[in-house]
Design an enzyme around this catalytic site. Sequence first.
Site, PDB file in Angstrom:
ATOM      1  N   LYS A  13       9.239  -0.247  -1.216  1.00 19.80           N
ATOM      2  CA  LYS A  13       8.925   0.349   0.085  1.00 19.80           C
ATOM      3  C   LYS A  13       7.820  -0.434   0.802  1.00 19.80           C
ATOM      4  O   LYS A  13       7.936  -0.745   1.981  1.00 19.80           O
ATOM      5  CB  LYS A  13       8.465   1.819  -0.085  1.00 19.80           C
ATOM      6  CG  LYS A  13       9.476   2.699  -0.805  1.00 19.80           C
ATOM      7  CD  LYS A  13       8.970   4.125  -0.933  1.00 19.80           C
ATOM      8  CE  LYS A  13       7.711   4.288  -1.770  1.00 19.80           C
ATOM      9  NZ  LYS A  13       7.866   3.879  -3.192  1.00 19.80           N
ATOM     10  N   ARG A  88       5.386  13.135   0.298  1.00 20.49           N
ATOM     11  CA  ARG A  88       5.768  13.075  -1.111  1.00 20.49           C
ATOM     12  C   ARG A  88       6.046  14.461  -1.676  1.00 20.49           C
ATOM     13  O   ARG A  88       6.393  14.579  -2.852  1.00 20.49           O
ATOM     14  CB  ARG A  88       4.632  12.458  -1.917  1.00 20.49           C
ATOM     15  CG  ARG A  88       4.861  11.014  -2.374  1.00 20.49           C
ATOM     16  CD  ARG A  88       3.596  10.590  -3.086  1.00 20.49           C
ATOM     17  NE  ARG A  88       3.741   9.485  -3.983  1.00 20.49           N
ATOM     18  CZ  ARG A  88       3.510   8.212  -3.657  1.00 20.49           C
ATOM     19  NH1 ARG A  88       3.217   7.878  -2.434  1.00 20.49           N
ATOM     20  NH2 ARG A  88       3.585   7.277  -4.585  1.00 20.49           N
ATOM     21  N   ARG A 122       4.069  -6.072 -11.137  1.00 17.50           N
ATOM     22  CA  ARG A 122       3.418  -6.110  -9.810  1.00 17.50           C
ATOM     23  C   ARG A 122       1.968  -6.576  -9.936  1.00 17.50           C
ATOM     24  O   ARG A 122       1.237  -6.149 -10.836  1.00 17.50           O
ATOM     25  CB  ARG A 122       3.464  -4.714  -9.175  1.00 17.50           C
ATOM     26  CG  ARG A 122       2.687  -4.647  -7.864  1.00 17.50           C
ATOM     27  CD  ARG A 122       3.133  -3.503  -6.979  1.00 17.50           C
ATOM     28  NE  ARG A 122       2.856  -2.196  -7.526  1.00 17.50           N
ATOM     29  CZ  ARG A 122       3.209  -1.058  -6.935  1.00 17.50           C
ATOM     30  NH1 ARG A 122       3.892  -1.078  -5.784  1.00 17.50           N
ATOM     31  NH2 ARG A 122       2.929   0.094  -7.483  1.00 17.50           N
ATOM     32  N   ARG A 155      -2.745  -3.074 -10.783  1.00 20.22           N
ATOM     33  CA  ARG A 155      -3.261  -1.732 -10.500  1.00 20.22           C
ATOM     34  C   ARG A 155      -3.334  -0.929 -11.795  1.00 20.22           C
ATOM     35  O   ARG A 155      -2.464  -1.036 -12.640  1.00 20.22           O
ATOM     36  CB  ARG A 155      -2.322  -1.007  -9.515  1.00 20.22           C
ATOM     37  CG  ARG A 155      -2.525  -1.439  -8.087  1.00 20.22           C
ATOM     38  CD  ARG A 155      -1.443  -0.947  -7.144  1.00 20.22           C
ATOM     39  NE  ARG A 155      -1.003   0.433  -7.331  1.00 20.22           N
ATOM     40  CZ  ARG A 155      -0.107   1.020  -6.554  1.00 20.22           C
ATOM     41  NH1 ARG A 155       0.445   0.374  -5.539  1.00 20.22           N
ATOM     42  NH2 ARG A 155       0.263   2.268  -6.780  1.00 20.22           N
ATOM     43  N   ARG A 166       4.180   8.640 -13.467  1.00 15.88           N
ATOM     44  CA  ARG A 166       4.505   8.551 -12.037  1.00 15.88           C
ATOM     45  C   ARG A 166       5.981   8.815 -11.792  1.00 15.88           C
ATOM     46  O   ARG A 166       6.348   9.416 -10.794  1.00 15.88           O
ATOM     47  CB  ARG A 166       4.107   7.184 -11.500  1.00 15.88           C
ATOM     48  CG  ARG A 166       2.598   7.077 -11.356  1.00 15.88           C
ATOM     49  CD  ARG A 166       2.164   5.663 -11.229  1.00 15.88           C
ATOM     50  NE  ARG A 166       2.488   5.115  -9.930  1.00 15.88           N
ATOM     51  CZ  ARG A 166       2.636   3.826  -9.690  1.00 15.88           C
ATOM     52  NH1 ARG A 166       2.513   2.957 -10.680  1.00 15.88           N
ATOM     53  NH2 ARG A 166       2.895   3.405  -8.479  1.00 15.88           N
TER      54      ARG A 166
HETATM   55  P1  ADP Z   1       3.711   3.309  -5.049  1.00 12.08           P
HETATM   56  O1  ADP Z   1       3.692   2.322  -3.899  1.00 12.08           O
HETATM   57  O2  ADP Z   1       3.711   2.637  -6.346  1.00 12.08           O
HETATM   58  O3  ADP Z   1       4.768   4.341  -4.905  1.00 12.08           O
HETATM   59  P2  ADP Z   1       1.452   4.437  -3.731  1.00 12.08           P
HETATM   60  O4  ADP Z   1       0.587   3.281  -3.438  1.00 12.08           O
HETATM   61  O5  ADP Z   1       2.327   4.956  -2.638  1.00 12.08           O
HETATM   62  O6  ADP Z   1       2.332   4.084  -5.001  1.00 12.08           O
HETATM   63  O7  ADP Z   1       0.602   5.667  -4.252  1.00 12.08           O
HETATM   64  C1  ADP Z   1      -0.348   5.503  -5.274  1.00 12.08           C
HETATM   65  C2  ADP Z   1      -0.943   6.858  -5.622  1.00 12.08           C
HETATM   66  O8  ADP Z   1      -1.633   7.400  -4.482  1.00 12.08           O
HETATM   67  C3  ADP Z   1       0.044   7.936  -6.027  1.00 12.08           C
HETATM   68  O9  ADP Z   1       0.400   7.861  -7.395  1.00 12.08           O
HETATM   69  C4  ADP Z   1      -0.763   9.198  -5.713  1.00 12.08           C
HETATM   70  O10 ADP Z   1      -1.753   9.439  -6.691  1.00 12.08           O
HETATM   71  C5  ADP Z   1      -1.484   8.813  -4.430  1.00 12.08           C
HETATM   72  N1  ADP Z   1      -0.679   9.145  -3.230  1.00 12.08           N
HETATM   73  C6  ADP Z   1      -0.146   8.269  -2.345  1.00 12.08           C
HETATM   74  N2  ADP Z   1       0.520   8.916  -1.380  1.00 12.08           N
HETATM   75  C7  ADP Z   1       0.413  10.242  -1.652  1.00 12.08           C
HETATM   76  C8  ADP Z   1       0.907  11.415  -1.042  1.00 12.08           C
HETATM   77  N3  ADP Z   1       1.668  11.372   0.073  1.00 12.08           N
HETATM   78  N4  ADP Z   1       0.591  12.610  -1.601  1.00 12.08           N
HETATM   79  C9  ADP Z   1      -0.178  12.681  -2.704  1.00 12.08           C
HETATM   80  N5  ADP Z   1      -0.652  11.611  -3.354  1.00 12.08           N
HETATM   81  C10 ADP Z   1      -0.365  10.389  -2.836  1.00 12.08           C
HETATM   82  P1  ADP Z   2       6.630   0.375  -3.634  1.00 17.76           P
HETATM   83  O1  ADP Z   2       5.812   0.227  -2.367  1.00 17.76           O
HETATM   84  O2  ADP Z   2       7.925   1.089  -3.398  1.00 17.76           O
HETATM   85  O3  ADP Z   2       5.852   0.941  -4.765  1.00 17.76           O
HETATM   86  P2  ADP Z   2       6.469  -2.565  -3.789  1.00 17.76           P
HETATM   87  O4  ADP Z   2       6.904  -3.009  -2.421  1.00 17.76           O
HETATM   88  O5  ADP Z   2       5.025  -2.628  -4.078  1.00 17.76           O
HETATM   89  O6  ADP Z   2       7.072  -1.085  -4.092  1.00 17.76           O
HETATM   90  O7  ADP Z   2       7.284  -3.419  -4.858  1.00 17.76           O
HETATM   91  C1  ADP Z   2       7.080  -3.247  -6.261  1.00 17.76           C
HETATM   92  C2  ADP Z   2       7.145  -4.609  -6.961  1.00 17.76           C
HETATM   93  O8  ADP Z   2       8.480  -5.129  -6.880  1.00 17.76           O
HETATM   94  C3  ADP Z   2       6.237  -5.675  -6.339  1.00 17.76           C
HETATM   95  O9  ADP Z   2       5.741  -6.471  -7.380  1.00 17.76           O
HETATM   96  C4  ADP Z   2       7.183  -6.474  -5.420  1.00 17.76           C
HETATM   97  O10 ADP Z   2       6.762  -7.835  -5.303  1.00 17.76           O
HETATM   98  C5  ADP Z   2       8.500  -6.378  -6.173  1.00 17.76           C
HETATM   99  N1  ADP Z   2       9.681  -6.291  -5.285  1.00 17.76           N
HETATM  100  C6  ADP Z   2       9.772  -5.661  -4.087  1.00 17.76           C
HETATM  101  N2  ADP Z   2      11.031  -5.760  -3.590  1.00 17.76           N
HETATM  102  C7  ADP Z   2      11.745  -6.465  -4.508  1.00 17.76           C
HETATM  103  C8  ADP Z   2      13.119  -6.890  -4.583  1.00 17.76           C
HETATM  104  N3  ADP Z   2      13.987  -6.601  -3.621  1.00 17.76           N
HETATM  105  N4  ADP Z   2      13.494  -7.580  -5.691  1.00 17.76           N
HETATM  106  C9  ADP Z   2      12.613  -7.863  -6.670  1.00 17.76           C
HETATM  107  N5  ADP Z   2      11.322  -7.487  -6.663  1.00 17.76           N
HETATM  108  C10 ADP Z   2      10.885  -6.796  -5.595  1.00 17.76           C
END
Ligand code: ADP
Ligand code: ADP
Length: 209
Positions: A13, A88, A122, A155, A166
Amino acid sequence: MKLVFLGPPGAGKGTMATRLADHLTIPHISTGDIFRFNIKNQTELGKRVKAILDSGELVPDDLTIELVEDRLTKDDAKNGFILDGFPRTIPQAEALSKRESLDAVVNFELKDEEVIKRLSGRRVHPASGRTYHVLFSPPTVEGQDDETGEPLVQRDDDKEEAIANRLRVYRAQTEPLIAYYRDKGTLDDLDSAPAPDLVFTALKEVLRV
Ligand code: ADP
Ligand code: ADP
């Protein structure tokens, strides 16, 4: 365009939101990035949420909703935005629907085994939020940010113990939003398994942009 990106952690995303925000010249609003910025700068908010993020649980709805509402009042979000990682929970989605009418909700689909590979590889540049992957999207020099040369980090919540939690939290609290938005007719499914350029092309096709 007013967009929400939904999907499991690690689905891509943030990667796609960065690219699409640039393409459409609208802000990319990531609640995770906002929380991490506050943790890094040791603000009051950061101190309140650090342990929650490390464990992979969700920050309480009232706090998160207030933060997003405040962000959406800023001028740059008037004509559109990409919300990445919000809503979320159902209460968060209800709060959002009271103030914004969305053009689309994109549901990034990815199997758990791929999610685990993406999260465990990542690496991020904390100051900018730039994201890499040790195998799928490596930096030019191992362990260093392409633009600044500064070190990349993993992270805390991308370590094995937190990943499993998660995914559980996603299933229990966020996945119900898929049916919620499907019922409203605003959901677009997107296969996130292909390589980034292919996912980005498919995303633009789905949104007709
Ligand atoms: P990822 O990109 O791996 O899905 P995020 O960066 O979006 O993770 O979120 C990291 C953490 O921040 C989540 O595990 C949660 O603890 C918190 N968080 C982010 N967005 C929300 C939300 N909309 N509601 C509650 N907690 C959130
Ligand atoms: P989210 O925001 O949903 O948690 P990220 O955009 O941070 O996800 O992507 C998670 C990991 O996967 C990162 O290390 C990113 O570089 C990698 N990634 C993202 N899109 C792709 C893809 N289409 N194919 C392979 N790896 C990807």
